[in-house]
Every structure is written in C-alpha cells, then in structure tokens.
Design an enzyme around this catalytic site. Sequence first.
Site, PDB file in Angstrom:
ATOM      1  N   CYS A 195      75.296  80.350  38.411  1.00 47.14           N
ATOM      2  CA  CYS A 195      74.798  79.622  37.243  1.00 47.14           C
ATOM      3  C   CYS A 195      74.565  78.386  36.340  1.00 47.14           C
ATOM      4  O   CYS A 195      73.404  78.287  35.736  1.00 47.14           O
ATOM      5  CB  CYS A 195      75.487  80.353  36.183  1.00 47.14           C
ATOM      6  SG  CYS A 195      77.456  80.197  36.055  1.00 47.14           S
TER       7      CYS A 195
ATOM      8  N   HIS B 230      73.271  68.274  51.909  1.00 45.57           N
ATOM      9  CA  HIS B 230      73.149  68.245  50.524  1.00 45.57           C
ATOM     10  C   HIS B 230      73.636  70.516  50.621  1.00 45.57           C
ATOM     11  O   HIS B 230      75.008  69.776  49.671  1.00 45.57           O
ATOM     12  CB  HIS B 230      70.906  69.034  49.947  1.00 45.57           C
ATOM     13  CG  HIS B 230      71.385  69.496  48.490  1.00 45.57           C
ATOM     14  ND1 HIS B 230      71.478  68.610  47.154  1.00 45.57           N
ATOM     15  CD2 HIS B 230      70.885  70.661  48.112  1.00 45.57           C
ATOM     16  CE1 HIS B 230      71.190  69.853  46.117  1.00 45.57           C
ATOM     17  NE2 HIS B 230      71.630  70.512  47.427  1.00 45.57           N
TER      18      HIS B 230
END
Lengths: 280, 433
Positions: B51, B103
């Site tokens: 989400c 990342h």
Amino acid sequence: MINFLFLVTLLIYLAASIFQTLSLAISNRSEAVIIRPTIERIAFWGTSIGFAFLSLFITLWWLTQGHFPMTHWTDSTAFFAWAITLIYLIIVRLTQLRTLGSFVMPVAFIAILISYSFATHTAALPEPLQNYWLLAHTSLIFLGYAAFIAAFGFGLMYLIAERKIRQKTDTLFDNLLPSLGVSDELGYRCTILGVILLTMGVIVGSLWTQYIRDVPWRWLDAKVISTLMTWFIYVVQIGLRQLWGWHGRRAAYAAILGFVAVLCTYVGVDLFLDSMHTYR
Amino acid sequence: MNQIVSIGTSHHVAPIEFREKLAFSEAQLTESLQQLRESYQIHEAVILSTCNRVEVYAVVNSVRTADAAAKMLVEFLSHYHRIGVGSLKKWTYLHHNLETIQHLFRVTTSLDSMVVGESQILGQVKTAYDTSREAGGGGAILNRLFTKAFSVGKRIRSETTIATGAVSISYAAVELAKKIFNTLEGKTVAILGAGEMSELTAKHLVSNGVSNVIVANRTYERAVKVAEKFNGTPIAYDSDLDFLIDADIVISSTDAPDYLIKRQPLANIMRKRRHRYMFLIDIAVPRDIDPDVSKIDHAFLYNIDDLEAVVASNLKDRQQEANRAEQIVTEEAKRFYAQLQIFQVNPTIKALHQQFREIADTELQACFYKATLSDQQEAAVASMTQAIVKKLLHHPMQNLRCAVNDGDADHGQYIQALQELFALDVNDDHSDV
C-alpha cells in the site's frame, strides 16, 4: 605452584567482575548491541573458568591439609567465593539471567582478594574438629550465605528497575534488567533457599556439639547469636510476605538488610568480638 | 551486458491517488511478468506492490546502457497501466545498478518505510520475490540480489536497534507492563470510560497474554457494548472503585472533569489487593488519576505525556540507529555490486581461457603427430605453449579485473568487445547458479 594458581584465579575473577559490570554499564549506548553479546560471553566464560580454577584450588588445599579447608580467613573466604559462584551459575542455568553476575561477582572477587591477602597464613585446626561435621556444617552455612547474596543482587536489580520505571527514563527499554515481578520472585526463592540451607547448617552445628568432647562449648557464643539474628531477619521477611503480602520494594530492602547482617556475622564478629568460631 | 534497473513509486514521492493506479494485484503479477518476458525480453523481474509502494526490479541484457533499460520499464508501466509517460516521470524514481541495489537494501531494511524499523516490509518483499519467482521472474542475478537483501535485513536487525522500542502509545504501554509484571498471562486489565486509544491498548495487552478485561462505564449499556469486543466483564460504576481490586492494569480515559482515582482510596484498594503491582495508564485530558497516586508503593502511573515522551525518545533512538543502518547498507551495496561484477565477468574470462587452451592443445597434438619428439622434448614444448597462453592473457585479464574492481563503467564494453572479437560463446543467463 599453588600460589601461582591462586593468583591466576584471582585475576580471572577480577576480569569476570569487570566484564560483568561493564555489560550492565554500556547498556544505554547504541553501539552496545554489537559489543554487548561479546562482553557478556567473556564475562560468563570468565566466571565459569574462574569457578573451575577455584574448585581445583580448594580441592588441592583439601588434599594438602588432610581435612576440609575451613580454618582461617584464607580458606573460608575462598570457599565463600566458590559458593557464591556456584549459586550464581545454578541460577543462570535455570533462568538464563546473566545480569545477576554484575552484582554478585564483585562480591565473590572481594572474597577471593581477602583470601589471597591472607594466603601465607594457615591455622592449625584442633584435632577433634577435623571431621565431616565440619564439612557439612560450614558448607551448608556458606551456601546459605551465597543464596542470600543472590537475593541481595536481585534486590538491587529490583530497586534499579523500579527507579527507572518511576523516573520514566530513556533507558527504560534496554532489556538487561528483568521485570520487577521476576526480580522479586527470584529474590524470594533465593531467600527461601538460603533459610533452608542456613537452618540445616545450624542444626548440623548444634548436633555436632553433642559429639565434641575436648573443645569447650558455650551457647552464648557471639557467632551463634549473630547467626541466629541473621536467620531471624530472613524468617521474619518470609513470614511478612506470606501474611501481609510484603513483597517488591520492601522485600528488596529486607534483602539488603539481610546482606548487611550476613557481613556482620561473617566479618564483624571475627574482627570485633570474641567467639570460638573465629578464623584466627 | 546486464543492467539492473528499477522503477518505483512510494509514499515519499507520490500521493495515494497515483500509487493506487500503479498497483498490481496478485493476478496481474503473473500476467505482467509474462508481458515483460515476451514484449521486452526481460527475463528477470520482481514486482513489489504494497500500500505504500509499487516497485519493479529487473535485469535487462538486451540493451547496452542502463538508461535504455530504464526507458523500457517506463514504457512497460505506461503501457500496462495506461498512464501517461509524463506523470510517470513526475511521480516515480528510477535507479540503475548500484543505486538499485542500495535502494532495495534500504527498502528491505525498512529504512525507506514510513516508520523506520517496522517489521512488515521484510515479509512483503519476501512474498513479492516468491510470487515473482513462481511466475517465472527469477534468475541468477535477482536471486543473488534478493537473498543478499534479506541477509542485510537480518544484519541490520541484529546490529542496530532500529526495530526496538515502541513507537506508538499503545505499544509503549504494553512494553511498560512487561517491565513491571513477571508475566502478563492471567493478568486483568480494567478500562475506565471508552475511547479508541484505550480499546487499542487493551487489545494489544490481550494479544500479549492478558486474560481478563473489565470494562467500566457510567452507563451500563455502553460498558456492555465495549465488553463484548473483548469477551470482558461490563461494570457500571458510580463512585465505588472496588472493582479495581482485581485490576492489574488500569486504563482510564473518561471525560470526567475531576480526578476519578485519588490517592487515599487507591491506597485502600492496594491494601485489599495485598500490594500486588498496579500499572495505571491515564490517557484522559483532563486527567482522571491524581498524580499523587504514584507515591503509593507498587502503583505505577503513566499519563499521556509520559507515554508520548517514551515514544518520542524511542523514535529519536531509531533515527540515530537509522544513520548507522544507512552506513551498513551503503557498504553492503557496494560490496555486493563489486561481487556481482566479478560474477558477471567470470563467464567471459573463463570462455576466453578455454578458447586459448583449446587452440594450444589442438596445435600441440598436430605438432606431436608430425614431428617425432622424445618425452622430454614433448614436455618442454607443452610447457612452453602453456606459458605463451598464460602470458598472452595476462595483461588483458589484469586490466579487465582492474576495470571491474574500480567500478569503471567501461568494463561492460570490454566484455562486449572480447565476446565479439573472439567470437566467444558465453552463456549469459548463468543458468548454472
């Protein structure tokens, strides 16, 4: 050779005490996560190795003296340190709570230091006392004292943890000190163990008097009275807990009071009062 | 040459309206990975869709530069979700090679999360990786990359404290309770008044072992309503607080204007409960519990400010720890990238060596066949040939390794050149791993 072994034991105990204390002291630094497990491991293994050395040492003493070594400050304090370490190691084995070492190992170290500084002295034990009664009587009482010292350690841990909770300090969540309930409960169990051992030791001692012919015995001996007073402090503490729910903070203070009483009985009586139990 | 690239969006750069457009449902994952394979020749890809973030990690070997590879991903997303390239460029970030690795490590270790140190993300990345693998998106490089990312996540958890210390009021209350009681099993919590926060705290306490819940309210109906949620005991109280005798933890959040629990009455209650510990949490404003209560032995009072201070200090600790974690991540990413380069160069080096050796062997056999040599002579010629091969390869290999180790971007071209000039047949998909 024996003296060298003793010095090594002393140094191992010193190192173990320092590392035990260090593991508690660095707990609120962020790097602690990496270093702490190593320090704890060193402290614990130091304690275990020191204990093995001390056991070996006391055995050697026993063999050379021909009877249980309990004649002088030298051997009695060494045995005291041994008993403290034994009780500590048993507690770690049962509960995995190594933190207690930060409080009891320094006491054990000081005991060995005293022992070492008297190392050249030995006293001849009167012939009639050289038997297994001596072993049973003294080792039970010293193990009892050691259990009281563990209870004292838990008492201190309780008070520090409670202080942290009340002050709402930042370092509240370092997980070294057990919860209040755990410290309190374990301290209580140690107290009960100590009382049982001390009671047995005193009973053995009083039975022993029936068998001694050549050494004069008097009941109003300073050591005897002091020991009974110490015993009384602990018994009252247990009673209050059972009857009125005295636990936690009060139990922690009582454990400290008891510790002082143990020190008075063990050290104070010898230094300042006359007793047939002295190590001189 | 393989390019590791990623494209993604997260709560840091894009609003929910954009993130939901980019999200992949589980059914879409298989379909989109298949499309990547068929339309873009991208065989290794992992899609992470939660989400808070949507990210695509891919290994592209059909193009020469990372930029070209990234462009393919933009194209894919734009085409798949029917989003304009313009808004994709505005709301997403692109990473190449070392950046991608770093990342992913930051994401897996929760350094990129909304709450640093949260534990959910590691599981989410694991699931995304497993799903993508099942859908045929796995491969030698991504397998290595994700396995490494999980181990870095583990390392951060054991070497820093970013995941410790409660960062919400309700968890702080649970942690405090654990510092007081030897166990929460069999303990009783009493909730005074209603409110989301007190119910949430009670819920956390129950899931940590607290077994009895007392819900007290001035109106019995309300008490019943809340008690139903916890299978608890409803109580209507007026001024009689005797039900607190059984309560080990008290959470108070009424709208009473005055103190509800005062020192003397509570002292009496404490006596009746034989001074067993009581942990009082006052989250009401104005306060429900007289602060003097904390002077009673074995009664521990925390109000909303105290709990907030605990949370703030934990957050500060986490932030500090996050800096250390960042260093570890950077260091691990660099090391992994270097290893990966060598791993990628190795097949070419191996193939080149093999080719030289094969040529030398063939020529040797031919030579031995033509000329009759003594054993000693044969051995001398053979070792000379080997020495020539070794010396011929020495400088190219050394320079190639240097270029790789220095992080020199040219080494990709070197590899390409070697493969083409020597017509090497290098198995580029590392299917042996």
